[in-house]
Design a protein around this motif. Structure first.
Motif, PDB file in Angstrom:
ATOM      1  N   ALA A 173       0.865  -1.266   0.081  1.00 26.49           N
ATOM      2  CA  ALA A 173       0.049  -0.072   0.139  1.00 26.49           C
ATOM      3  C   ALA A 173       0.830   1.183   0.031  1.00 26.49           C
ATOM      4  O   ALA A 173       0.172   2.435  -0.307  1.00 26.49           O
ATOM      5  CB  ALA A 173      -0.937  -0.053   1.185  1.00 26.49           C
ATOM      6  N   GLY A 174       2.145   1.088   0.294  1.00 26.91           N
ATOM      7  CA  GLY A 174       2.979   2.414   0.383  1.00 26.91           C
ATOM      8  C   GLY A 174       3.300   2.913   1.510  1.00 26.91           C
ATOM      9  O   GLY A 174       3.683   3.989   1.742  1.00 26.91           O
ATOM     10  N   PHE A 175       3.108   2.367   2.720  1.00 26.66           N
ATOM     11  CA  PHE A 175       3.226   2.768   4.044  1.00 26.66           C
ATOM     12  C   PHE A 175       5.018   2.567   4.105  1.00 26.66           C
ATOM     13  O   PHE A 175       5.573   1.770   3.601  1.00 26.66           O
ATOM     14  CB  PHE A 175       2.583   1.766   5.083  1.00 26.66           C
ATOM     15  N   ASP A 176       5.294   3.315   5.063  1.00 27.41           N
ATOM     16  CA  ASP A 176       6.925   3.509   5.284  1.00 27.41           C
ATOM     17  C   ASP A 176       7.292   2.893   6.337  1.00 27.41           C
ATOM     18  O   ASP A 176       8.621   2.142   6.791  1.00 27.41           O
ATOM     19  CB  ASP A 176       7.386   5.005   5.646  1.00 27.41           C
ATOM     20  N   SER A 177       6.367   2.133   7.109  1.00 30.95           N
ATOM     21  CA  SER A 177       6.847   1.341   8.479  1.00 30.95           C
ATOM     22  C   SER A 177       5.649   0.705   9.009  1.00 30.95           C
ATOM     23  O   SER A 177       4.447   1.101   8.669  1.00 30.95           O
ATOM     24  CB  SER A 177       7.375   2.295   9.498  1.00 30.95           C
ATOM     25  N   PHE A 178       6.048  -0.483   9.658  1.00 29.25           N
ATOM     26  CA  PHE A 178       5.042  -1.188  10.350  1.00 29.25           C
ATOM     27  C   PHE A 178       5.308  -1.571  11.682  1.00 29.25           C
ATOM     28  O   PHE A 178       6.482  -1.715  11.981  1.00 29.25           O
ATOM     29  CB  PHE A 178       4.993  -2.637   9.421  1.00 29.25           C
ATOM     30  N   TRP A 179       4.568  -1.269  12.536  1.00 34.66           N
ATOM     31  CA  TRP A 179       4.597  -1.324  14.059  1.00 34.66           C
ATOM     32  C   TRP A 179       4.013  -2.370  14.832  1.00 34.66           C
ATOM     33  O   TRP A 179       2.866  -2.616  14.671  1.00 34.66           O
ATOM     34  CB  TRP A 179       4.490   0.090  14.737  1.00 34.66           C
ATOM     35  N   VAL A 180       4.804  -3.022  15.711  1.00 31.45           N
ATOM     36  CA  VAL A 180       4.049  -3.944  16.859  1.00 31.45           C
ATOM     37  C   VAL A 180       4.685  -3.452  18.155  1.00 31.45           C
ATOM     38  O   VAL A 180       5.410  -2.582  18.244  1.00 31.45           O
ATOM     39  CB  VAL A 180       4.901  -5.417  16.678  1.00 31.45           C
ATOM     40  N   THR A 181       3.781  -3.997  19.260  1.00 28.81           N
ATOM     41  CA  THR A 181       4.059  -3.701  20.512  1.00 28.81           C
ATOM     42  C   THR A 181       4.103  -4.688  21.392  1.00 28.81           C
ATOM     43  O   THR A 181       4.271  -6.016  21.039  1.00 28.81           O
ATOM     44  CB  THR A 181       2.859  -2.549  20.839  1.00 28.81           C
ATOM     45  N   GLU A 182       4.003  -4.414  22.759  1.00 27.55           N
ATOM     46  CA  GLU A 182       4.251  -5.543  23.821  1.00 27.55           C
ATOM     47  C   GLU A 182       3.554  -5.309  25.083  1.00 27.55           C
ATOM     48  O   GLU A 182       3.349  -4.059  25.821  1.00 27.55           O
ATOM     49  CB  GLU A 182       5.747  -5.448  24.150  1.00 27.55           C
ATOM     50  N   HIS A 183       2.948  -6.417  25.321  1.00 29.40           N
ATOM     51  CA  HIS A 183       2.219  -6.522  26.956  1.00 29.40           C
ATOM     52  C   HIS A 183       2.689  -7.854  27.263  1.00 29.40           C
ATOM     53  O   HIS A 183       2.881  -8.908  26.521  1.00 29.40           O
ATOM     54  CB  HIS A 183       0.923  -5.968  27.048  1.00 29.40           C
ATOM     55  N   HIS A 184       2.281  -8.319  28.724  1.00 28.57           N
ATOM     56  CA  HIS A 184       2.417  -9.641  29.214  1.00 28.57           C
ATOM     57  C   HIS A 184       1.270 -10.077  30.259  1.00 28.57           C
ATOM     58  O   HIS A 184       0.769  -9.214  30.898  1.00 28.57           O
ATOM     59  CB  HIS A 184       3.825  -9.724  29.865  1.00 28.57           C
ATOM     60  N   GLY A 185       0.888 -11.263  30.025  1.00 31.24           N
ATOM     61  CA  GLY A 185       0.086 -11.775  31.002  1.00 31.24           C
ATOM     62  C   GLY A 185      -1.556 -11.433  30.731  1.00 31.24           C
ATOM     63  O   GLY A 185      -2.112 -11.613  31.654  1.00 31.24           O
ATOM     64  N   LEU A 186      -1.772 -11.165  29.559  1.00 30.39           N
ATOM     65  CA  LEU A 186      -3.151 -10.402  29.532  1.00 30.39           C
ATOM     66  C   LEU A 186      -4.144 -11.414  29.107  1.00 30.39           C
ATOM     67  O   LEU A 186      -3.585 -12.305  28.210  1.00 30.39           O
ATOM     68  CB  LEU A 186      -3.228  -9.202  28.554  1.00 30.39           C
ATOM     69  N   PRO A 187      -5.307 -11.648  29.084  1.00 29.89           N
ATOM     70  CA  PRO A 187      -6.257 -12.571  28.996  1.00 29.89           C
ATOM     71  C   PRO A 187      -6.480 -12.819  27.452  1.00 29.89           C
ATOM     72  O   PRO A 187      -7.108 -13.670  27.022  1.00 29.89           O
ATOM     73  CB  PRO A 187      -7.638 -12.379  29.772  1.00 29.89           C
ATOM     74  N   ASP A 188      -6.135 -11.594  26.503  1.00 28.29           N
ATOM     75  CA  ASP A 188      -6.555 -11.813  25.254  1.00 28.29           C
ATOM     76  C   ASP A 188      -5.368 -12.353  24.385  1.00 28.29           C
ATOM     77  O   ASP A 188      -5.149 -12.073  23.221  1.00 28.29           O
ATOM     78  CB  ASP A 188      -7.068 -10.576  24.883  1.00 28.29           C
ATOM     79  N   GLY A 189      -4.027 -12.643  25.067  1.00 28.40           N
ATOM     80  CA  GLY A 189      -3.117 -13.167  24.220  1.00 28.40           C
ATOM     81  C   GLY A 189      -2.312 -11.990  23.775  1.00 28.40           C
ATOM     82  O   GLY A 189      -1.431 -12.185  22.642  1.00 28.40           O
ATOM     83  N   TYR A 190      -2.156 -10.872  24.116  1.00 33.59           N
ATOM     84  CA  TYR A 190      -1.426  -9.700  23.663  1.00 33.59           C
ATOM     85  C   TYR A 190       0.134 -10.038  23.500  1.00 33.59           C
ATOM     86  O   TYR A 190       0.541 -10.777  24.220  1.00 33.59           O
ATOM     87  CB  TYR A 190      -1.319  -8.746  24.712  1.00 33.59           C
TER      88      TYR A 190
END
Length: 341
Positions: free
Chosen positions: A35-52
């Motif tokens: 699509a032409g985006f310059d970057s793709f970002w991910v993040t982080e958390h631990h122990g959450l019930p939704d599998g973050y």
């Protein structure tokens, strides 16, 4: 003046502890690049019930060979929860896998249960983060180095990255913003509300020259496109669910006053105020105008990177891919042709 546009934040959240199908992140990163985006970002958390997502660099390692040009960013990796050498080594591996496309965003975190789970004293996190930035730069030279504050003595990190990996720091608090300006290659703020952007600009300008092209102003903008291809209903529902989780973790923290609602039900999403949490929403014209207003507010800064939060915990992968393609066709070209880049 450099103006770039990324997309995020992939969180891997699902309906239960198994989380989402993390393989979807590969398809989304490829779609974002197409699509032409310059970057793709991910993040982080631990122990959450939704599998973050708990392992952002591991996921970026999977995205690296599937993509060719798009930058891959952590927004943010929770630095106090990780050993400094592990961060240095894993980041170097991802940078090599991607051919020099990693942007390492680091944050302090705020969830008490995460500090407790990893046995981390939150009182030391600020000092350790400042030391970590210095240590990472030394580590990526491939030469032996030491860091008294991190307990590292004559250690060496190999392999080295393709190039010095850009380090961005996150945070809203004045101390966090100033730390980014003094020590890092960029600052990434979680929301693009005018008062937040203005406050960060004032704090950063006190310690960093806005015209310094080596420093990046990164801004996350939660965005919904009301129109064909935007998947607006799905995005709003998923964003609301996600925001409730953040509210629960952040409740009572002074630095977030005015940024999150009250989980008890007296304000915020508990009252259904979803659009008040979106920085940009509407049809194509309104979305373009909303993003341009943020760019205008940052017009005095040499390098600006807007991360459009278009990815939410939605079950339908095709809805998200269509949204990325729609932005690539109708929104990004207008932003790039507006004289802002």
């Amino acid at each position: 003046m450099a103006r770039r546009f990324g997309v995020g934040l992939y969180t891997g959240q699902g309906s239960d502890a198994r989380g989402a199908d993390y393989r979807d992140a590969v398809a989304l990163a490829v779609a974002a690049e197409e699509a032409g985006f310059d970057s793709f970002w991910v993040t982080e958390h631990h122990g959450l019930p939704d599998g973050y997502l708990p392992s952002p660099l591991t996921l970026l390692a999977a995205l690296a060979p599937a993509t060719e040009t798009i930058l891959l960013g952590t927004g943010l990796l929770l630095a106090p929860l990780h050993h400094p050498l592990r961060i240095a080594e894993d980041a170097a591996v991802v940078d090599r896998l991607s051919g020099g496309r990693l942007v390492l965003g680091l944050g302090l975190g705020y969830a008490e249960h995460e500090y407790a789970a990893f046995g981390v004293d939150p009182a030391t996190r600020g000092v350790r983060l400042t030391a970590l930035v210095e240590a990472l730069r030394a580590a990526w030279t491939g030469e032996p180095f030491s860091s008294r504050r991190l307990g590292l003595h004559d250690v060496r990190v190999t392999p080295t990255p393709v190039r010095p990996i850009p380090i961005w720091l996150g945070g809203y608090a004045a101390a966090a913003v100033e730390r980014a300006g003094r020590t890092a290659d960029g600052h990434l703020v979680g929301r693009g509300d005018p008062h937040i952007v203005a406050a960060a600009s004032a704090q950063l300008a006190a310690v960093r020259d806005p015209l310094d092209p080596s420093f990046t102003r990164g801004v996350n903008l939660a965005c919904v496109l009301d129109g064909p291809g935007g998947g607006a209903a799905s995005a709003r529902a998923a964003f609301a669910s996600q925001q409730r989780g953040y509210e629960a973790m952040q409740a009572g923290r002074g630095v977030y006053a005015g940024l999150v609602g009250d989980p008890a039900g007296t304000s915020g999403l508990a009252l259904g105020e979803i659009d008040g949490y979106l920085q940009v929403a509407g049809d194509v014209e309104q979305v373009v105008a909303g993003v341009r207003s943020v760019l205008d507010a940052l017009s005095g800064w040499a390098d600006v990177h807007v991360v459009l939060r278009l990815l939410f915990p939605e079950a339908d992968l095709d809805v998200q891919r269509r949204r990325l393609a729609t932005f690539g066709e109708h929104v990004l070209p207008r932003l790039r042709s507006s004289g802002q880049e």
